[in-house]
Enzyme design. Structure first.
Site, PDB file in Angstrom:
ATOM      1  N   TYR A   1       0.830  -1.211   0.000  1.00 56.67           N
ATOM      2  CA  TYR A   1       0.000   0.000   0.000  1.00 56.67           C
ATOM      3  C   TYR A   1       0.870   1.269   0.000  1.00 56.67           C
ATOM      4  CZ  TYR A   1      -3.759   3.198   1.456  1.00 56.67           C
ATOM      5  OH  TYR A   1      -4.665   4.227   1.530  1.00 56.67           O
TER       6      TYR A   1
ATOM      7  N   LYS B   1       1.118   4.151  -2.940  1.00 60.57           N
ATOM      8  CA  LYS B   1       0.796   5.567  -2.722  1.00 60.57           C
ATOM      9  C   LYS B   1       2.024   6.451  -2.953  1.00 60.57           C
ATOM     10  CE  LYS B   1      -3.582   5.008  -1.745  1.00 60.57           C
ATOM     11  NZ  LYS B   1      -4.614   5.509  -2.656  1.00 60.57           N
TER      12      LYS B   1
HETATM   13  P1  NAI Z   1     -13.337   2.384   0.612  1.00 55.39           P
HETATM   14  O1  NAI Z   1     -12.799   0.986   0.688  1.00 55.39           O
HETATM   15  O2  NAI Z   1     -14.427   2.783   1.532  1.00 55.39           O
HETATM   16  O3  NAI Z   1     -13.806   2.696  -0.884  1.00 55.39           O
HETATM   17  C1  NAI Z   1     -13.031   2.339  -1.998  1.00 55.39           C
HETATM   18  C2  NAI Z   1     -13.946   2.113  -3.184  1.00 55.39           C
HETATM   19  O4  NAI Z   1     -13.129   1.709  -4.289  1.00 55.39           O
HETATM   20  C3  NAI Z   1     -14.983   0.989  -2.958  1.00 55.39           C
HETATM   21  O5  NAI Z   1     -16.260   1.432  -3.340  1.00 55.39           O
HETATM   22  C4  NAI Z   1     -14.476  -0.136  -3.847  1.00 55.39           C
HETATM   23  O6  NAI Z   1     -15.503  -0.978  -4.363  1.00 55.39           O
HETATM   24  C5  NAI Z   1     -13.780   0.639  -4.958  1.00 55.39           C
HETATM   25  N1  NAI Z   1     -12.801  -0.195  -5.664  1.00 55.39           N
HETATM   26  C6  NAI Z   1     -11.903  -1.061  -5.131  1.00 55.39           C
HETATM   27  N2  NAI Z   1     -11.212  -1.676  -6.099  1.00 55.39           N
HETATM   28  C7  NAI Z   1     -11.679  -1.189  -7.285  1.00 55.39           C
HETATM   29  C8  NAI Z   1     -11.359  -1.433  -8.648  1.00 55.39           C
HETATM   30  N3  NAI Z   1     -10.425  -2.339  -8.990  1.00 55.39           N
HETATM   31  N4  NAI Z   1     -12.037  -0.773  -9.594  1.00 55.39           N
HETATM   32  C9  NAI Z   1     -12.993   0.134  -9.268  1.00 55.39           C
HETATM   33  N5  NAI Z   1     -13.327   0.424  -8.000  1.00 55.39           N
HETATM   34  C10 NAI Z   1     -12.691  -0.246  -7.016  1.00 55.39           C
HETATM   35  O7  NAI Z   1     -12.040   3.325   0.756  1.00 55.39           O
HETATM   36  P2  NAI Z   1     -11.923   4.845   1.293  1.00 55.39           P
HETATM   37  O8  NAI Z   1     -11.548   4.808   2.719  1.00 55.39           O
HETATM   38  O9  NAI Z   1     -13.108   5.635   0.877  1.00 55.39           O
HETATM   39  O10 NAI Z   1     -10.625   5.334   0.481  1.00 55.39           O
HETATM   40  C11 NAI Z   1     -10.691   6.037  -0.745  1.00 55.39           C
HETATM   41  C12 NAI Z   1      -9.283   6.421  -1.164  1.00 55.39           C
HETATM   42  O11 NAI Z   1      -8.651   7.183  -0.145  1.00 55.39           O
HETATM   43  C13 NAI Z   1      -8.378   5.216  -1.417  1.00 55.39           C
HETATM   44  O12 NAI Z   1      -7.513   5.469  -2.515  1.00 55.39           O
HETATM   45  C14 NAI Z   1      -7.581   5.115  -0.127  1.00 55.39           C
HETATM   46  O13 NAI Z   1      -6.345   4.472  -0.323  1.00 55.39           O
HETATM   47  C15 NAI Z   1      -7.425   6.583   0.215  1.00 55.39           C
HETATM   48  N6  NAI Z   1      -7.150   6.815   1.631  1.00 55.39           N
HETATM   49  C16 NAI Z   1      -8.058   6.471   2.609  1.00 55.39           C
HETATM   50  C17 NAI Z   1      -7.763   6.689   3.959  1.00 55.39           C
HETATM   51  C18 NAI Z   1      -8.718   6.336   5.058  1.00 55.39           C
HETATM   52  O14 NAI Z   1      -8.351   6.525   6.233  1.00 55.39           O
HETATM   53  N7  NAI Z   1      -9.929   5.848   4.780  1.00 55.39           N
HETATM   54  C19 NAI Z   1      -6.482   7.281   4.358  1.00 55.39           C
HETATM   55  C20 NAI Z   1      -5.617   7.592   3.265  1.00 55.39           C
HETATM   56  C21 NAI Z   1      -5.951   7.371   1.958  1.00 55.39           C
END
Ligand code: NAI
Length: 254
Positions: A162, A166
Site C-alpha cells: 500500500y 501511494k
Molecule cells: P473504501 O474501501 O471505503 O472505498 C473504496 C472504493 O473503491 C470501494 O467502493 C471499492 O468498491 C472501490 N474499488 C476497489 N477496487 C476497485 C477497482 N479495482 N475498480 C474500481 N473500484 C474499485 O475506501 P476509502 O476509505 O473511501 O478510500 C478512498 C481512497 O482514499 C483510497 O484510494 C484510499 O487508499 C485513500 N485513503 C483512505 C484513507 C482512510 O483513512 N480511509 C487514508 C488515506 C488514503
C-alpha cells in the site's frame, strides 16, 4: 449552482466512502458526475445523492486495473456527456501484511488497483482533456486529482504494498503535472491522514489512541474534509496549483 457548472467529472471508487463524498461535493458545485465502481449497481446510492445535490450522474461498472475496461469507460462518459473536465482517481484497496510474509498476489493486487489504475485513467482522459477548448481557442484542459495517503509519504509497517503504491501515486502526480501542464491540465494529489471510515472504525481502541496522540488537531478526519480539499483543487481558485501533494491529516506530519 456553483463554480463547476457545465463540467464533467469522473470519480472512481465512488460507490461509498471518500469517493462518494467527493462525487456529491463536486455535484453540489455544479459538475455532472460519472460514478465509477467495480459494479454499476453498487453506485445507486451515490447517483441518488448526486441528484439530491441538484446535479446529474451516470453509474458505470469498471475495474480500474484493467486497461480495456478503463478505455471503454472513458468512451462511454464522452458518449453520454461529450467531454471530461475532472478526473478523480480515488479507487483504492489494502491487503496488509508484514513484508517478509507478503504474497506476490497481495503485492500485485494493491499495486494494480492503486497505482496502475491511476495511470490507466490518467492516460485515458489526457487526450479528451487536451481537446477542451473555449470558443476563442483558449486551452481549457482539465484537472486530475489522485488520492495518495500519509503513509505513502512516511511509510508504515505492515503496508509495504500500500505505501509503495501511494508513494508511486505521488511520483506519478508530479510527472503528470510536468507532461500535461502545457495543455492546461493540472494534476495534484490529496494525501489523507487518519480518516473515519468503516475501515478505521474497527481498529482496536489502543491503536486509535496511538494515532490520535500524533494528531495536533485531536480529531480524526472525515470524508468531507477530503472532499472539500478536492473541490478546491479542481476549482478555478486553484488554477495555478499543479504537481502538488496536499496533506489533509490534522497536522500529523508536515
Ligand atoms: P473504501 O474501501 O471505503 O472505498 C473504496 C472504493 O473503491 C470501494 O467502493 C471499492 O468498491 C472501490 N474499488 C476497489 N477496487 C476497485 C477497482 N479495482 N475498480 C474500481 N473500484 C474499485 O475506501 P476509502 O476509505 O473511501 O478510500 C478512498 C481512497 O482514499 C483510497 O484510494 C484510499 O487508499 C485513500 N485513503 C483512505 C484513507 C482512510 O483513512 N480511509 C487514508 C488515506 C488514503
Amino acid at each position: 449552482m456553483g463554480n463547476l457548472d457545465g463540467q464533467i467529472a469522473i470519480v472512481t471508487g465512488a460507490a461509498r466512502g471518500i469517493g462518494q463524498k467527493i462525487a456529491v461535493r463536486l455535484a453540489a458545485d455544479g459538475a455532472k458526475i460519472a460514478v465509477i465502481d467495480l459494479k454499476a449497481e453498487w453506485c445507486e446510492e451515490t447517483v441518488a445523492a448526486v441528484a439530491a445535490a441538484g446535479s446529474e450522474a451516470i453509474a458505470l461498472g469498471c475495474n480500474v486495473a484493467v486497461s480495456q475496461e478503463v478505455d471503454a469507460c472513458v468512451k462511454e462518459v464522452i458518449a453520454k456527456f461529450g467531454r471530461v473536465d475532472i478526473m478523480v482517481n480515488n479507487a483504492g484497496i489494502t491487503k496488509d501484511g508484514l513484508l517478509m510474509r507478503m504474497s506476490d498476489d497481495d503485492w500485485d493486487a494493491v499495486l494494480n488497483v492503486n497505482l496502475k489504475g491511476t495511470f490507466l485513467f490518467t492516460r485515458a482522459v489526457a487526450r479528451p482533456m487536451m481537446k477542451n477548448k473555449a470558443a476563442d481557442g483558449t486551452q481549457l484542459g482539465g484537472a486530475i486529482i489522485n488520492l495518495a495517503s500519509v503513509v505513502g509519504i512516511m511509510g508504515n509497517a505492515g503496508q509495504a504494498n500500500y505505501t509503495a503504491s501511494k508513494g508511486g501515486v505521488i511520483a506519478l502526480t508530479k510527472t503528470t503535472a510536468k507532461e500535461l501542464g502545457s495543455r492546461n491540465i493540472r494534476c495534484n494529489a490529496v494525501a489523507p491522514g487518519f480518516i473515519q471510515s468503516k475501515m478505521t472504525d474497527v481498529l482496536p481502541d489502543d491503536v486509535k489512541k496511538a494515532y490520535m496522540d500524533t494528531i495536533p488537531l485531536k480529531r480524526f478526519g472525515t470524508a468531507e474534509d477530503i472532499a472539500n480539499c478536492v473541490a478546491f483543487l479542481v476549482s478555478p481558485a486553484a488554477s495555478y496549483i499543479t504537481g502538488q501533494i496536499i496533506s489533509v491529516n490534522g497536522g500529523m506530519i508536515g
